[in-house]
Design a protein around this motif. Structure first.
Motif, short mmCIF file in Angstrom:
data_model
loop_
_atom_site.label_atom_id
_atom_site.label_comp_id
_atom_site.label_asym_id
_atom_site.label_seq_id
_atom_site.Cartn_x
_atom_site.Cartn_y
_atom_site.Cartn_z
N ASN B 43 -33.64 -58.47 57.77
CA ASN B 43 -33.80 -59.87 58.15
C ASN B 43 -34.51 -60.61 57.03
OD1 ASN B 43 -32.66 -59.66 60.66
ND2 ASN B 43 -34.58 -59.06 61.63
N GLY B 44 -33.98 -61.75 56.67
CA GLY B 44 -34.66 -62.56 55.66
C GLY B 44 -34.41 -62.10 54.24
N ALA B 45 -33.47 -61.17 54.05
CA ALA B 45 -33.20 -60.70 52.69
C ALA B 45 -32.38 -61.72 51.92
CB ALA B 45 -32.46 -59.36 52.73
N GLY B 46 -31.73 -62.64 52.63
CA GLY B 46 -30.97 -63.69 51.96
C GLY B 46 -29.48 -63.61 52.17
N LYS B 47 -29.03 -62.72 53.06
CA LYS B 47 -27.59 -62.57 53.29
C LYS B 47 -26.99 -63.86 53.81
CE LYS B 47 -28.51 -59.78 56.31
NZ LYS B 47 -29.26 -59.05 57.21
N SER B 48 -27.61 -64.38 54.86
CA SER B 48 -27.04 -65.57 55.48
C SER B 48 -27.05 -66.74 54.52
CB SER B 48 -27.80 -65.91 56.75
OG SER B 48 -27.60 -64.90 57.70
N THR B 49 -28.11 -66.85 53.73
CA THR B 49 -28.19 -67.93 52.76
C THR B 49 -27.03 -67.84 51.77
OG1 THR B 49 -30.57 -67.78 52.91
CG2 THR B 49 -29.68 -69.02 51.07
N MET B 50 -26.76 -66.62 51.31
CA MET B 50 -25.69 -66.42 50.37
C MET B 50 -24.35 -66.87 50.98
SD MET B 50 -25.18 -62.93 48.34
CE MET B 50 -25.73 -63.08 46.67
N MET B 51 -24.15 -66.50 52.24
CA MET B 51 -22.90 -66.86 52.89
C MET B 51 -22.81 -68.37 53.12
SD MET B 51 -21.34 -64.21 52.86
CE MET B 51 -22.30 -63.67 51.49
N ARG B 52 -23.94 -68.97 53.42
CA ARG B 52 -23.93 -70.42 53.63
C ARG B 52 -23.59 -71.13 52.33
NH1 ARG B 52 -26.42 -71.89 58.37
NH2 ARG B 52 -27.35 -73.81 57.59
N VAL B 217 -26.15 -54.54 48.56
CA VAL B 217 -27.40 -54.55 49.31
C VAL B 217 -28.32 -55.62 48.76
CG1 VAL B 217 -29.31 -53.19 50.18
CG2 VAL B 217 -27.15 -52.07 49.64
N LEU B 218 -28.85 -56.40 49.66
CA LEU B 218 -29.78 -57.45 49.28
C LEU B 218 -31.17 -57.09 49.77
CD1 LEU B 218 -28.11 -60.87 50.13
CD2 LEU B 218 -29.30 -60.35 48.01
N LYS B 219 -32.16 -57.40 48.93
CA LYS B 219 -33.53 -57.19 49.37
C LYS B 219 -34.37 -58.32 48.79
CE LYS B 219 -37.27 -53.83 49.03
NZ LYS B 219 -38.22 -54.51 48.19
N ASP B 220 -35.05 -59.01 49.64
CA ASP B 220 -35.91 -60.12 49.20
C ASP B 220 -35.19 -61.07 48.26
OD1 ASP B 220 -37.99 -59.01 50.63
OD2 ASP B 220 -38.57 -57.73 48.95
N GLY B 221 -33.96 -61.39 48.57
CA GLY B 221 -33.24 -62.38 47.77
C GLY B 221 -32.64 -61.83 46.49
N GLN B 222 -32.76 -60.53 46.25
CA GLN B 222 -32.19 -59.96 45.04
C GLN B 222 -31.23 -58.83 45.40
OE1 GLN B 222 -36.09 -59.31 43.43
NE2 GLN B 222 -35.58 -60.47 41.59
N ILE B 223 -30.20 -58.63 44.53
CA ILE B 223 -29.27 -57.53 44.75
C ILE B 223 -29.94 -56.24 44.32
CG2 ILE B 223 -27.00 -56.62 44.16
CD1 ILE B 223 -26.65 -59.27 45.43
N THR B 224 -30.03 -55.29 45.22
CA THR B 224 -30.68 -54.02 44.85
C THR B 224 -29.70 -52.87 44.82
OG1 THR B 224 -31.27 -53.72 47.16
CG2 THR B 224 -32.94 -54.66 45.73
N GLY B 225 -28.46 -53.10 45.20
CA GLY B 225 -27.51 -52.00 45.14
C GLY B 225 -26.10 -52.51 45.30
#
Lengths: 355, 512
Positions: B43-52, B217-225
């Motif tokens: 939650n809050g990793a930024g997935k939804s923001t990216m999609m928006r 994979v997103l973590k804290d707004g950054q791609i981690t994997g």
């Protein structure tokens, strides 16, 4: 090297943005000085004491309404009925002085001037309370609720005397209701009484907004009604208060205008609500609620007052006056919006850069 | 499937800052044609923001979007639709007052020239799409009359009907039953075969493994994997999501909770469509205890809290604080009686964005600083504000700055501070870690521990398993409005909690 220049450039960008922001925030002051300087050059006798006093009396009427309007707008509402309340309250004041209140069995009660003033203010507050009840209990949108009371109050003012003016409100010595003219024409230490009352009301309102919980809650409700409710603020109570206070301010204006003219005319105060809204907006009150100051509103009211009086003195036609006033209001709101956008962009860019 | 370069859309160096939080930091993403591109993160990793951003709802603060080798601007959802991008939002975005068919064809109504909308054709076409989803929904019912799972299917039908090249699905299964999920997956396979690039966001790892081709994979707004799904396992996902550094939960302080200070009896909140949003919930909390309420979306946790705070007029049941039953349904009184709520939606219900940090902190407790019954003593107020800032280690350069100038975590602390300044005996926290970064989360958790240590009873809700296991003294699980179980943390296992959280839906299906 490139990165260094880049950061310097963005830094510059940010600081120009910040400077522009400060300038925009001071726009009401700038506008006030601009109109004063402009008219002192182009309008003859503009800076004379007599003219200053006359102008302050005119601006005072707008300022009272604008103070009440400011609180209403800060809660996110609007009060269109104030102009009509001015008219109705003026008529009631005139009626009470001329005819008193007829009781059954043929008696008629006359009130002295202080009592008349109190009754009229209570009437103003009651009309405000009706607005408040419509908005809070019956969920009518503020614009519609107060539009309704605008018509009802104006109609009642006209019905009161069948559209006639009530002239000569000098009162009668034997009834002990003389002295109504003091409110509109009297002066203390060279300043008109109405200006003194404005000072008291404005200081009171500013104190209220800062030092009294209910006053603080006005800002919270307008900023975020849901959050206010969740924080235990009695939102309905706050809204009731602002409309009642707006009605009270309108009643004062009704008294002052009738007293100045020593007559009550049922059409008095037509369109004054628009001046009040304009003054509040010019003074930096946000129409979307949550932001605004009494000080800004007073300045806004004086800008509008000085603008119209100055244009009259310059001999500008009243048609042009309307055009100019309208443009000033639009520019004020455009600048307000630009300021908000700029502010947002500056903060977001700072955050994005900081990562 | 080999790693192809059949990229249809690419995000380059996208940064998105909101007031209070940087949701994406220089993120890159490639979407491939004819594949399911999975996006995971907490939650809050930024997935939804990216999609928006891809859907044109939000514009990136910095960064570029490329499609088919050309740089494009997505300034509005209409732009995105023009580029063939469709989205099923996580929050339902249906017009409740319109029919299902009207919803599906909103903005591209089937018209008959001057004779206006051809409702019959719309209903027929809509039914076709719905039948493909085996939804069992008639296209002329009102959207608001459908249960939430079917509403979600309508959303999906709408997105499918758009005939898009890129279809984004943001947690499409969160309200679907297992059978409905199977149908959805068949539809996805069909779309894939037709060359549509699917973006699939979900928390359910087993689903991702089943349907995904590529995973990011997103973590804290950054791609981690970033990998192909066939090369990885769920352990890899979890590692990339959480990172090597395990979450910094506050250390458990072993102190025995005191006597019960708060109790609800049979709290019930009827739902408009029938059934209960909160279904006979009786729960108690003791002094100094942290009770975690776990549940999925729509489990009724927020509604329970709202009932407790007197937000709903129609609920039934009793609420006790220190043995006294609370009367009236009035948030103001509830706060006075020792309850306080940290709402889930900080922006909508927690903060007054137009006010300063200081004003936000003191707005609920101005009554404590009065002299002569009406005059706020500014010095008293200021010192209380400074104390709250110190106690919660809120990073506020100047308390007179706008509250929106702070990061999300600090904003959350301001909301907590506001609640604490009312001097509550029981603190309700609805998803207290939502939308704040890891560091701030740890801070909030530590604060919760400390407050419990000081004798406050805390009731918090979460949909994060790890969080509920680590923070709670006791764990309650809600599902479909019902309180399924309450267990001591020492006896709780993750499997137990997960299976309990699905309990309410199972029984419902059996009855249905």
């Amino acid at each position: 090297m490139t990165t260094a220049t880049q950061t310097a450039a963005t830094g510059n960008h940010l600081s120009t943005g910040a400077a522009l922001l400060t300038l925009m925030k001071l726009r009401t002051f700038i506008a006030l000085f601009a109109v004063i300087i402009f008219f002192s050059i182009f309008a003859p006798n503009f800076l004379s004491t007599a003219n200053m006093i006359l102008m302050s009396k005119h601006a005072t009427q707008n300022a009272f309404l604008a103070i009440g309007m400011t609180f209403v707008i800060i809660t996110g509402g609007i009060d269109l009925s104030v102009g009509s309340i001015v008219g109705l309250c003026g008529m009631i004041a005139g009626g009470l002085i001329m005819y008193g209140v007829a009781l059954p069995l043929g008696y008629t009660v006359y009130f002295n001037i202080v009592e008349v003033a109190i009754i009229v203010m209570v009437v103003g507050i009651l009309i405000g309370a009706i607005n408040g009840l419509l908005i809070t209990r019956l969920n009518v949108a503020p614009f519609i609720a107060t539009l309704g009371t605008l018509y009802v109050a104006r109609g009642m003012a006209l019905l009161y005397s069948d559209g006639q003016t009530l002239p000569n409100l000098t009162g009668r010595e034997d009834l002990g209701n003389q002295g109504f003219s003091y409110l509109g024409s009297g002066s203390i230490l060279g300043l008109p009484v109405s200006v003194w009352i404005l000072i008291v009301v404005a200081l009171g309102a500013a104190y209220f907004a800062r030092f009294v919980p209910l006053g603080r809650h006005i800002f919270a409700v307008g900023g975020n009604e849901r959050a206010s409710r969740m924080s235990g603020i009695r939102v309905n109570r706050v809204k009731m208060f602002v409309y009642m206070f707006s009605g009270f301010c309108a009643a004062i204006v009704g008294l002052i205008i009738s007293s100045e003219l020593m007559a009550s005319h049922p059409a008095t105060g037509t369109n004054l609500e628009l001046n009040a809204i304009a003054a509040a907006v010019l003074g930096g009150t946000s129409m979307s609620g949550g932001r605004g100051t009494i000080g800004g509103t007073i300045i806004g009211a004086f800008v509008i007052g000085i603008l119209s009086d100055g244009l009259v003195m310059m001999g500008v036609s009243s048609f042009w006056q309307m055009v100019i006033k309208g443009l000033v209001i639009i520019v004020a709101v455009v600048v307000d919006q630009a300021q908000r956008r700029l502010q947002q962009r500056v903060t977001l860019m700072q955050m994005a850069k900081a990562g | 499937m080999p790693e192809t370069d059949d990229v249809i859309l690419e995000l380059k160096d996208i940064t998105k800052a909101y007031s209070g939080i940087v949701a994406l930091k220089k993120a890159d993403l490639k979407l491939r044609r004819g594949a399911v591109n999975v996006l995971v993160g907490e939650n809050g990793a930024g997935k939804s923001t990216m999609m928006r951003i891809i859907a044109g709802v939000e514009r990136p603060t910095l960064g570029e979007i490329w499609m088919d080798g050309e740089r494009i601007q997505l300034n509005s959802p209409a732009d995105a639709v023009r580029h063939g991008i469709g989205i099923v939002f996580q929050e339902l975005n249906l017009f409740g007052n319109l029919s299902v068919a009207e919803n599906i064809f909103a903005t591209r109504e089937i018209t008959r020239g001057l004779r206006g909308i051809d409702h019959k054709a719309q209903v027929e076409k809509a039914n076709e799409f719905l039948n493909r989803l085996e939804a069992g929904i008639s296209a002329d019912t009102l959207a608001e009359d459908l249960p939430i799972g079917q509403q979600q299917l309508v959303e999906i039908a709408r997105a499918v009907s758009l005939d898009t090249r890129i279809l984004i699905m943001d947690e499409p299964t969160s309200a679907l039953s297992a059978a409905e999920v199977d149908v959805l997956f068949r539809v996805i396979a069909d779309l894939k075969a037709r060359g549509v690039a699917i973006v699939y966001i979900s928390h359910r790892l087993e689903e991702l493994m089943r349907i995904g081709d590529y995973i990011t994979v997103l973590k804290d707004g950054q791609i981690t994997g970033h990998a192909m799904v066939k090369d990885i396992d769920t352990r890899w996902i979890v590692r990339s999501m959480i990172g090597s550094d395990a979450k910094d939960f506050a250390k458990q302080v072993e102190h025995e909770p005191g006597e019960e200070v708060f109790r609800t009896e049979n709290i019930c909140l009827p739902r408009a469509q029938g059934g209960y949003a909160v279904d006979h919930v009786s729960i108690g909390v003791r002094k100094g205890e942290i009770l975690g309420i776990y549940g999925l979306m729509g489990a009724g946790r927020s509604e329970l809290f709202e009932c407790i705070m007197g937000r709903h007029e129609h609920y039934t049941g009793k609420i006790f604080v220190e043995g006294d039953e609370l009367k009236g349904r009035d948030t103001t009184r509830r706060i006075r009686e020792g309850l306080a709520l940290i709402p889930e939606d900080r922006q909508r219900e927690g903060l007054v964005q137009s006010m300063s940090i200081a004003d936000n902190l003191s707005m609920a407790s101005l009554g404590q600083f009065l002299k002569a019954g009406f005059h706020i003593d500014l010095k008293l107020e200021k010192s209380a504000i400074m104390e709250a800032i110190r106690n919660l280690s809120i990073k506020a350069k100047n308390p007179d700055f706008d509250v929106t100038s702070m990061s999300g975590g600090n904003q959350q602390k301001v909301v907590i501070g506001k609640a604490l300044m009312t001097g509550p005996k029981v603190l309700l926290m609805d998803e207290p870690s939502r939308g704040i970064d890891v560091g701030a989360k740890a801070d909030v958790f530590r604060t919760m521990r400390r407050l419990a240590g000081e004798g406050l009873a805390i009731l918090f809700s979460t949909s994060d398993l790890e969080e509920v296991m680590a923070l709670s003294d006791r764990i309650a699980v809600m599902s479909n409005g019902r309180l399924v179980t309450v267990v001591d943390r020492r006896d709780a296992t993750e499997e137990m909690i997960v299976s309990a959280s699905a309990e309410g839906h199972k029984t419902k299906r059996m009855h249905a």
